[in-house]
Design an enzyme around this catalytic site. Structure first.
Site, PDB file in Angstrom:
ATOM      1  N   HIS A   1       5.152  11.724  14.469  1.00  0.00           N
ATOM      2  CA  HIS A   1       5.633  10.379  14.775  1.00  0.00           C
ATOM      3  C   HIS A   1       5.783  10.179  16.285  1.00  0.00           C
ATOM      4  CE1 HIS A   1       6.414   6.970  12.383  1.00  0.00           C
ATOM      5  NE2 HIS A   1       7.080   7.592  11.429  1.00  0.00           N
TER       6      HIS A   1
ATOM      7  N   ASP B   1     -12.622   3.565   1.609  1.00  0.00           N
ATOM      8  CA  ASP B   1     -13.713   4.204   0.872  1.00  0.00           C
ATOM      9  C   ASP B   1     -14.462   5.125   1.834  1.00  0.00           C
ATOM     10  OD1 ASP B   1     -15.897   4.965  -0.594  1.00  0.00           O
ATOM     11  OD2 ASP B   1     -16.508   2.938  -1.146  1.00  0.00           O
TER      12      ASP B   1
END
Length: 325
Positions: A42, A267
């Site tokens: 982070h 995808d």
């Protein structure tokens, strides 16, 4: 054989960046698909940049010549501060961080609850109806109503002292909401600010989804450019990680991720993803990750919390009435 992919997001603790990679990726081949696991610091990115990275990776994997959204790599920094920020030597010692991030409770259990577009619309309508009864002109959003509902149900099943103080922590993006000029939607980095809400347990549980949603709405509205700069400036002048102690409080619920991130468009050339899951996180006794659902407008709520509380939620008709299994 049709292959499918599951993405998983996990944040590495900020203080571990000196000993752990900033990015780790593991691909596991299953009998009927693939599982892609990612762990990222982070310190480097927030959820927006994480999914920007995954989205771009998927485009490259499909053979596109160029990614559709190039990252903005120019770093933003407070204008009155000369980088880099240097930490005092005592803050670099690991002992200063020990015990700040992990709950003393047993490892939490995890379960995903699915909210359809219709379920969420029902919660939003309920929240705004409650507010309109009190002549309140503020409109509660779908996401604010959902977070309100989840927080109230968790505390109702967890906290038995009506006068106990309970807290909610959730992120607010600052790229275009607060920054002036805006950083840009494709700014690659960590551009979020944590919002804190504190209430008495009785006020939270009995206040209704509308009242709690209103408190969330107000907290977001208080996030301004001046407030952001003041917050960053004060932190740089008085370096402190003390706010992480609050994440260990048994009465604190933390919201992470966002249903606005594009998950099911990833995808890689093997077909549409079937699901997104987040590995167990033990910053506090209540971590709630929000993900885009497979159906349009739906949201998957990944709850990581104590087993007994999770069991109580599953038996809570108020909560489960708007959940689709």
């Amino acid at each position: 054989m049709e292959q499918q992919i599951v993405s998983i997001e996990k944040a590495v603790e900020n203080d571990e960046v000196t000993s752990r990679p900033l990015l780790e990726v593991q691909v596991t081949e299953l009998v009927d698909g693939l599982f892609i696991a990612c762990s990222i610091s982070h310190c480097v990115v927030d959820g927006t940049s994480f999914w920007h990275f995954i989205n771009s990776w998927a485009e490259i994997s499909r053979g596109l010549q160029a990614v559709s959204k190039l990252p903005i790599l120019e770093r933003w920094f407070p204008s009155d501060v000369d980088p880099p920020i240097r930490f005092p030597s005592h803050m670099k010692q690991k002992k200063d961080f020990d015990g700040l991030t992990f709950s003393s409770s047993p490892l939490p259990a995890e379960r995903v609850f699915h909210f359809t577009k219709q379920n969420i619309a029902q919660l939003k309508a309920k929240a705004n109806t409650e507010l309109n009864m009190n002549n309140n002109k503020i409109t509660i959003s779908s996401l604010q109503a959902l977070i309100s509902h989840i927080w109230r149900c968790i505390i109702g099943n967890q906290v038995h002292d009506p006068e106990a103080e309970v807290s909610l922590i959730f992120p607010v993006g600052v790229r275009q909401r607060i920054m002036e000029p805006p950083l840009g939607a494709n700014y690659f980095g960590n551009a979020i600010r944590a919002c804190f809400i504190r209430m008495e347990a009785k006020e939270l549980v009995e206040g209704g989804v509308g009242k709690v949603g209103l408190e969330i709405n107000k907290a977001i509205g208080l996030q301004t450019q001046d407030g952001l700069k003041r917050c960053y400036g004060d932190w740089i002048k008085h370096l402190d990680f003390g706010n992480r102690r609050e994440m260990r409080d048994n009465n604190t619920v933390i919201i992470g991720s966002s249903p606005k991130f594009d998950i099911y468009g990833n995808d890689f050339g093997w077909g549409q993803p079937v699901a997104a899951r987040c590995g167990p996180m033990i910053y506090s006794d209540g971590i709630i990750m929000l993900f885009e659902g497979a159906e349009e407008g739906s949201i998957d709520v990944d709850v990581c919390i104590g087993y007994d509380i999770l069991e109580a939620k599953a038996k809570d008709s108020q909560f489960m009435d708007v959940v689709s299994l």
